[in-house]
Scaffold this motif. Structure first.
Motif, short mmCIF file in Angstrom:
data_model
loop_
_atom_site.label_atom_id
_atom_site.label_comp_id
_atom_site.label_asym_id
_atom_site.label_seq_id
_atom_site.Cartn_x
_atom_site.Cartn_y
_atom_site.Cartn_z
N ALA A 95 0.83 -1.20 0.00
CA ALA A 95 0.00 0.00 0.00
C ALA A 95 0.87 1.25 0.00
O ALA A 95 1.90 1.32 0.67
CB ALA A 95 -0.91 0.00 1.22
N THR A 96 0.45 2.26 -0.76
CA THR A 96 1.16 3.53 -0.83
C THR A 96 0.30 4.68 -0.30
O THR A 96 0.52 5.84 -0.63
CB THR A 96 1.58 3.84 -2.28
OG1 THR A 96 0.41 3.85 -3.11
CG2 THR A 96 2.56 2.80 -2.79
N ARG A 97 -0.63 4.36 0.51
CA ARG A 97 -1.64 5.32 0.99
C ARG A 97 -1.05 6.28 2.03
O ARG A 97 -0.08 5.97 2.72
CB ARG A 97 -2.79 4.53 1.60
CG ARG A 97 -3.93 5.37 2.11
CD ARG A 97 -5.11 4.50 2.41
NE ARG A 97 -6.21 5.24 2.98
CZ ARG A 97 -7.40 4.73 3.23
NH1 ARG A 97 -7.63 3.46 2.95
NH2 ARG A 97 -8.36 5.46 3.76
N GLN A 98 -1.67 7.45 2.13
CA GLN A 98 -1.35 8.40 3.19
C GLN A 98 -2.51 8.43 4.20
O GLN A 98 -3.66 8.56 3.81
CB GLN A 98 -1.14 9.80 2.62
CG GLN A 98 0.07 9.91 1.70
CD GLN A 98 0.34 11.34 1.27
OE1 GLN A 98 -0.08 12.29 1.93
NE2 GLN A 98 1.03 11.49 0.16
N THR A 126 3.60 3.38 3.12
CA THR A 126 2.57 4.35 3.51
C THR A 126 3.23 5.54 4.19
O THR A 126 4.37 5.48 4.65
CB THR A 126 1.54 3.73 4.46
OG1 THR A 126 2.21 3.31 5.66
CG2 THR A 126 0.85 2.54 3.82
N THR A 128 2.15 8.49 7.21
CA THR A 128 1.16 8.85 8.22
C THR A 128 1.40 10.27 8.69
O THR A 128 2.52 10.61 9.07
CB THR A 128 1.20 7.89 9.42
OG1 THR A 128 1.04 6.55 8.95
CG2 THR A 128 0.09 8.21 10.41
#
Length: 305
Positions: A95-98, A126, A128
């Motif tokens: 996952a490369t989500r913020q 990710t 955060t």
């Protein structure tokens, strides 16, 4: 108006107005011009046969109709986002989500680094972003989607939020034994005699002040600082102490060499909660993050027990 011909983009503009309570704020949020948002609002009013948002000195106040519409539109727009975004699966390793997490009342000091280390190992791609709002701001930030999860010491009885209890906290004394000339355990008379250092939030009717008044006690306040992180600089080498949640006390003690002592007066602590918008329950990534946050809080709250 023929409902089949309504521009669905109006739903996004409605929600931006709902979150921001101003045309200019909604325009910035959506990267549109103010005239474009104003025109969209006119179309919304025509479609709904209602003013929806009324100008007041404090901003755009939603009407009863708008208040009834908002929860349904939030759920529907989120479902559209999920449908267009494809799979709801979340794979932490790739996952490369913020993520954006709000932590109130010093929880960022204690649980923030723990959560960061956990995510670094489990979801290394990710990012955060941590925010440290006041406790009373957490609900507003969730509603505006400025944060995705909130860890707070105050629950939020709201039908739009999912809430889980992560543990309990209690209060302790934080001080420099060398500066105070005090031993490892502070007594009641010493507690009332030594000047106290408060954080800004603690000056606004906290549970500590309320319970001290109920016991007929009064402490001497010497300094008020902006946040918990400033306390070591004001306590080291000084004849002073601070009353803090235990997770803050032990986190700062590890960083600075300050000492933690049990509280010698009866002040009850409380619970730590994790809050998430209801539409987040359909987001596999947020569900996963909530589990990680719960574990980080559990570890932080176990400190010193």
């Amino acid at each position: 108006m023929n409902n089949r011909r309504i521009d669905l983009n109006l739903a996004t503009i409605f929600l931006a107005l709902w979150y921001e309570r101003s045309v200019s704020g909604a325009a910035v949020r959506l990267a549109l011009t103010q005239p474009a948002v104003s025109n969209a609002l006119k179309r919304l009013r025509t479609a709904c046969g209602d003013e929806l948002f009324v100008r007041t000195r404090g901003g755009m106040r939603p009407t009863v109709r708008a208040t009834m519409m908002a929860p349904q539109l939030e759920r529907d727009v989120e479902q559209i986002r999920l449908a267009l975004g494809g799979s709801r699966d979340f794979v932490p390793e790739t996952a490369t989500r913020q993520f954006v997490v709000g932590m109130t009342a010093g929880l960022d000091l204690a649980a923030g680094p723990v959560l960061s280390a956990m995510l670094w190992r489990a979801a290394p791609l990710t990012m955060t972003r941590f925010r440290a709002p006041e406790t009373r701001q957490a609900a507003d930030l969730l509603e505006r989607r400025d944060i995705e999860l909130a860890a707070t010491i105050r629950g939020l009885p709201d039908h739009r939020c999912a809430e889980m209890t992560a543990g309990r906290y209690h209060f302790v004394c934080l001080y420099d034994p060398a500066g105070c000339g005090l031993g490892p355990v502070i007594g009641r008379e010493e507690f009332l005699d030594v000047p106290h250092i408060l954080t800004e939030a603690a000056t606004r009717g906290t549970i500590v002040e309320t319970m001290l008044r109920q016991e007929g006690l009064r402490r001497r306040v010497r300094v008020v600082v902006s946040n918990f992180g400033a306390l070591p600089a004001f306590l080291l080498g000084q004849y002073a102490l601070a009353v803090v949640p235990h997770y803050v006390g032990y986190a700062l003690a590890r960083q600075s060499g300050l000492h933690v002592s049990p509280l010698p007066v009866p002040i009850t602590g409380g619970e730590v909660h994790i809050l998430m918008r209801l539409d987040g329950l359909a987001d596999a990534g947020l569900i996963w993050l909530r589990l990680q946050l719960a574990e980080a809080l559990r570890m932080a709250l176990a400190d010193g027990r």
